[in-house]
Design a protein around this motif. Structure first.
Motif, PDB file in Angstrom:
ATOM      1  N   UNK A 158     -20.093 -24.588   1.149  1.00 34.00           N
ATOM      2  CA  UNK A 158     -18.980 -24.237   2.027  1.00 34.00           C
ATOM      3  C   UNK A 158     -17.787 -25.171   1.923  1.00 34.00           C
ATOM      4  N   UNK A 159     -17.989 -26.362   1.398  1.00 34.58           N
ATOM      5  CA  UNK A 159     -16.853 -27.267   1.242  1.00 34.58           C
ATOM      6  C   UNK A 159     -16.018 -26.934   0.016  1.00 34.58           C
ATOM      7  N   UNK A 160     -16.485 -26.011  -0.822  1.00 32.15           N
ATOM      8  CA  UNK A 160     -15.699 -25.547  -1.971  1.00 32.15           C
ATOM      9  C   UNK A 160     -14.716 -24.465  -1.518  1.00 32.15           C
ATOM     10  N   UNK A 161     -13.755 -24.169  -2.374  1.00 29.90           N
ATOM     11  CA  UNK A 161     -12.785 -23.115  -2.072  1.00 29.90           C
ATOM     12  C   UNK A 161     -13.491 -21.781  -1.873  1.00 29.90           C
ATOM     13  N   UNK A 162     -13.053 -21.037  -0.857  1.00 29.63           N
ATOM     14  CA  UNK A 162     -13.595 -19.708  -0.613  1.00 29.63           C
ATOM     15  C   UNK A 162     -12.717 -18.635  -1.221  1.00 29.63           C
ATOM     16  N   UNK A 163     -13.034 -17.389  -0.888  1.00 34.54           N
ATOM     17  CA  UNK A 163     -12.282 -16.263  -1.439  1.00 34.54           C
ATOM     18  C   UNK A 163     -12.037 -15.211  -0.365  1.00 34.54           C
ATOM     19  N   UNK A 164     -10.999 -14.417  -0.614  1.00 33.07           N
ATOM     20  CA  UNK A 164     -10.820 -13.165   0.114  1.00 33.07           C
ATOM     21  C   UNK A 164     -11.016 -12.045  -0.890  1.00 33.07           C
ATOM     22  N   UNK A 165     -11.947 -11.165  -0.590  1.00 30.89           N
ATOM     23  CA  UNK A 165     -12.229 -10.019  -1.454  1.00 30.89           C
ATOM     24  C   UNK A 165     -11.505  -8.813  -0.865  1.00 30.89           C
ATOM     25  N   UNK A 166     -10.700  -8.159  -1.691  1.00 32.51           N
ATOM     26  CA  UNK A 166      -9.964  -6.963  -1.272  1.00 32.51           C
ATOM     27  C   UNK A 166     -10.657  -5.728  -1.816  1.00 32.51           C
ATOM     28  N   UNK A 167     -10.791  -4.717  -0.950  1.00 33.92           N
ATOM     29  CA  UNK A 167     -11.435  -3.468  -1.320  1.00 33.92           C
ATOM     30  C   UNK A 167     -10.560  -2.297  -0.917  1.00 33.92           C
ATOM     31  N   UNK A 168     -10.815  -1.145  -1.555  1.00 28.63           N
ATOM     32  CA  UNK A 168     -10.231   0.108  -1.113  1.00 28.63           C
ATOM     33  C   UNK A 168     -11.120   0.743  -0.066  1.00 28.63           C
ATOM     34  N   UNK A 169     -10.628   1.785   0.572  1.00 27.65           N
ATOM     35  CA  UNK A 169     -11.417   2.455   1.601  1.00 27.65           C
ATOM     36  C   UNK A 169     -12.625   3.191   1.034  1.00 27.65           C
ATOM     37  N   UNK A 170     -12.659   3.326  -0.300  1.00 34.93           N
ATOM     38  CA  UNK A 170     -13.841   3.926  -0.927  1.00 34.93           C
ATOM     39  C   UNK A 170     -14.900   2.877  -1.248  1.00 34.93           C
ATOM     40  N   UNK A 171     -14.644   1.615  -0.899  1.00 39.06           N
ATOM     41  CA  UNK A 171     -15.621   0.556  -1.108  1.00 39.06           C
ATOM     42  C   UNK A 171     -15.519  -0.149  -2.446  1.00 39.06           C
ATOM     43  N   UNK A 172     -14.598   0.274  -3.296  1.00 34.72           N
ATOM     44  CA  UNK A 172     -14.463  -0.378  -4.598  1.00 34.72           C
ATOM     45  C   UNK A 172     -13.720  -1.698  -4.437  1.00 34.72           C
ATOM     46  N   UNK A 173     -14.201  -2.718  -5.144  1.00 30.74           N
ATOM     47  CA  UNK A 173     -13.569  -4.034  -5.095  1.00 30.74           C
ATOM     48  C   UNK A 173     -12.344  -4.022  -5.994  1.00 30.74           C
ATOM     49  N   UNK A 174     -11.200  -4.390  -5.434  1.00 29.66           N
ATOM     50  CA  UNK A 174      -9.950  -4.338  -6.164  1.00 29.66           C
ATOM     51  C   UNK A 174      -9.490  -5.695  -6.668  1.00 29.66           C
ATOM     52  N   UNK A 175      -9.772  -6.745  -5.893  1.00 32.89           N
ATOM     53  CA  UNK A 175      -9.339  -8.085  -6.297  1.00 32.89           C
ATOM     54  C   UNK A 175     -10.072  -9.117  -5.455  1.00 32.89           C
ATOM     55  N   UNK A 176     -10.147 -10.327  -5.967  1.00 34.18           N
ATOM     56  CA  UNK A 176     -10.610 -11.450  -5.164  1.00 34.18           C
ATOM     57  C   UNK A 176      -9.647 -12.609  -5.366  1.00 34.18           C
ATOM     58  N   UNK A 177      -9.263 -13.225  -4.245  1.00 31.87           N
ATOM     59  CA  UNK A 177      -8.212 -14.235  -4.228  1.00 31.87           C
ATOM     60  C   UNK A 177      -8.776 -15.531  -3.673  1.00 31.87           C
ATOM     61  N   UNK A 178      -8.545 -16.633  -4.366  1.00 30.68           N
ATOM     62  CA  UNK A 178      -9.044 -17.928  -3.901  1.00 30.68           C
ATOM     63  C   UNK A 178      -8.189 -18.458  -2.751  1.00 30.68           C
ATOM     64  N   UNK A 179      -8.887 -18.989  -1.738  1.00 33.82           N
ATOM     65  CA  UNK A 179      -8.202 -19.567  -0.577  1.00 33.82           C
ATOM     66  C   UNK A 179      -8.813 -20.945  -0.304  1.00 33.82           C
TER      67      UNK A 179
END
Length: 529
Positions: free
Chosen positions: A109-130
């Motif tokens: 948990x002390x490492x950088x996390x991510x935000x995973x973006x999805x469409x309303x159909x459940x497909x993963x569109x992108x993941x962004x480091x935060x």
């Protein structure tokens, strides 16, 4: 004699001036459905933490540690699952204009996390480091995503806390990230402490500030971020994308009437609510915003939290001048078992404690845009549970944080603003009318016996009806309630004489002023009762 008395009462009432009218809210509710989010029942979430509504398909997206369950908001049936375990531990979810954002902490948990973006159909569109340990996500009115990166420490590392601001570039179908951190406050720790901001002495402000939850102001200009362990709010300027201010929240004086608490789990009395020489640090978890009279207000659930520095009062040396009855206070039936801070309270640095600071205020509060307290529920939550729902009273938590108000959801309906406050340890939700921030009405208590530890809340209106959806972490269930909300005109000015004669003060909806119940109105009730 009784007949004459009644006639007199009615006569007096009939001639009262009723030129002004006020509006009361009546709230009824019925349990619609409950769905299991346990892995044995086919869940990808494997528990229920936070939920969001897809208004396009009328579906609730429930996030748990390992992923997402998509449920029909109509009947609670699971219609899809999304496994996110490859990214880490999922913490929070938000939906805006067909985009789904999920905050995911790294395995470490002390490492950088991510935000995973999805469409309303459940497909993963992108993941962004935060930043480290992203714990909460919320969209602004313009579609920017704000991420509270808590940056919790472990035994070997203490990453900085921050707020990530993620913008979607429609033309390039890409995401850009900027970070609002607290590095500008490094070197100013002592002055912040003097103002009331709680910062550990061996930490910089950037290390010690741990963003927990975010509320965006109704005008979209600022966001308020709870720094729970710091007992403060951070103000994020959404134009400059910088933290503009740290607002200390102060403490609640538990020695005052109306601010009592049940401080012991060893007194063999459930709901033994008393005042004590004690300061409660508000330390809010969830926060939500609304407008009243053109001004912005913020609602907090004052859960409280420690980092392992908590001790029992019985283990402290109390200053004899400040606490002449120290031996009495330190008995386990009194304050002895209560958890307080070991790093706060030695005001003169002589090694004993001149004040006692407990975690959380066992209440919810309303604050103005300057961080000034407008209203607090006092000891109403504990008192109401003790008097009306003793089966929901957990006396084992009396020496910790009591019912533990944690979650907040707001709903605009019938010209009113309703607040739903989740009580994690009492397995219930309390509903209030907060339309007037200074004059709050209690409406109803909502719960289902099968649901434990409510964590996430979503209040919404759909097709002319209003609903409250609840993610219950303890029971790994999601439940939905249908709400019946009615605005009822009532006289704004009735003489107490006539009210007393007619018995109008006998009904059970309660108005609370700064924690004190002063007037009884109508009943908040379950439609099932």
């Amino acid at each position: 004699m009784k007949k004459c008395f009644s006639v007199l009462a009615i006569s007096c009432f009939c001639f009262l001036p009723l030129t002004a009218q006020a509006t009361a809210i009546e709230l009824g509710w019925s349990h619609q459905w409950t769905t299991s989010n346990a892995s044995v029942d086919g869940s990808a979430a494997t528990t229920a933490e936070i939920l969001a509504l897809d208004t396009t398909n009328n579906q609730l997206w429930v996030v748990g540690r390992n992923g997402i369950d998509v449920l029909s908001a109509t009947d609670g049936k699971r219609v899809a699952t999304v496994d996110l375990s490859q990214y880490g531990e999922a913490n929070s979810i938000a939906i805006h204009n067909g985009r789904v954002a999920v905050a995911v902490s790294a395995t470490e948990k002390t490492d950088a996390g991510q935000v995973v973006f999805l469409g309303l159909d459940g497909t993963i569109q992108a993941n962004v480091e935060v930043g480290a340990n992203p714990d909460m996500v919320i969209f602004t009115q313009t579609g920017s995503l704000l991420v509270a990166n808590e940056g919790e420490a472990n035994d070997t590392a203490d990453p900085v806390g921050s707020v990530s601001i993620i913008e979607y570039e429609n033309a390039t179908n890409s995401y850009s990230v900027s970070t609002a951190g607290f590095e500008a406050y490094i070197g100013h720790e002592e002055s912040l402490r003097n103002e009331g901001v709680r910062i550990f002495t061996d930490k910089t402000a950037a290390e010690d500030f741990e963003p927990e939850y975010i509320a965006v102001s109704p005008d979209g200009k600022t966001a308020y971020v709870t720094l729970q362990e710091n007992n403060s709010l951070a103000v994020l300027d959404l134009n400059t994308k910088m933290i503009s201010e740290i607002l200390p929240l102060g403490t609640k004086d538990h020695s005052l009437s109306g601010n009592g608490l049940d401080a012991s789990n060893k007194d063999k009395i459930d709901g033994n609510i008393k005042t004590w020489p004690l300061q409660g640090m508000y330390m809010p978890d969830a926060i939500a915003s609304y407008q009243a009279g053109g001004a912005n207000y913020y609602v907090t659930a004052n859960e409280g939290d420690d980092r392992g520095e908590n001790v029992e009062v019985s283990g402290l040396t109390l200053d004899s001048a400040a606490f002449p009855n120290a031996s009495f206070l330190q008995e386990k039936e009194n304050l002895g078992k209560l958890n307080v801070s070991s790093v706060d309270g030695d005001t003169d640095g002589d090694g004993d404690y001149d004040q006692l600071f407990s975690y959380g205020a066992r209440s919810f509060s309303i604050w103005d845009a300057k961080g000034q307290l407008v209203w607090d529920s006092g000891d109403f939550i504990e008192s109401y549970l003790k008097d009306n729902y003793p089966e929901l009273w957990d006396d084992g938590r009396s020496d910790n944080k009591g019912p533990e108000p944690e979650g907040v959801a707001l709903l605009e309906a019938e010209g009113a603003t309703l607040a739903f406050i989740g009580l994690e340890r009492s397995n219930a939700i309390m509903a209030f009318d907060i339309t007037d921030p200074a004059n709050v009405d209690f409406l109803s208590l909502i719960y289902a016996a099968s649901d434990l530890a409510p964590e996430g809340f979503y209040a919404y209106s759909y097709n002319g009806a209003s609903f409250l959806a609840v993610a219950n972490e303890g029971s790994a269930t999601t439940s939905q309630y249908l709400l019946s909300i009615k605005a009822v005109p009532e006289p704004a000015s009735i003489s107490l004489f006539a009210i007393g004669l007619l018995g109008l003060a006998a009904a059970s909806r309660q108005r609370i002023y700064n924690g004190t119940v002063v007037f009884h109105q109508r009943t908040g009730r379950s439609l099932e009762s």
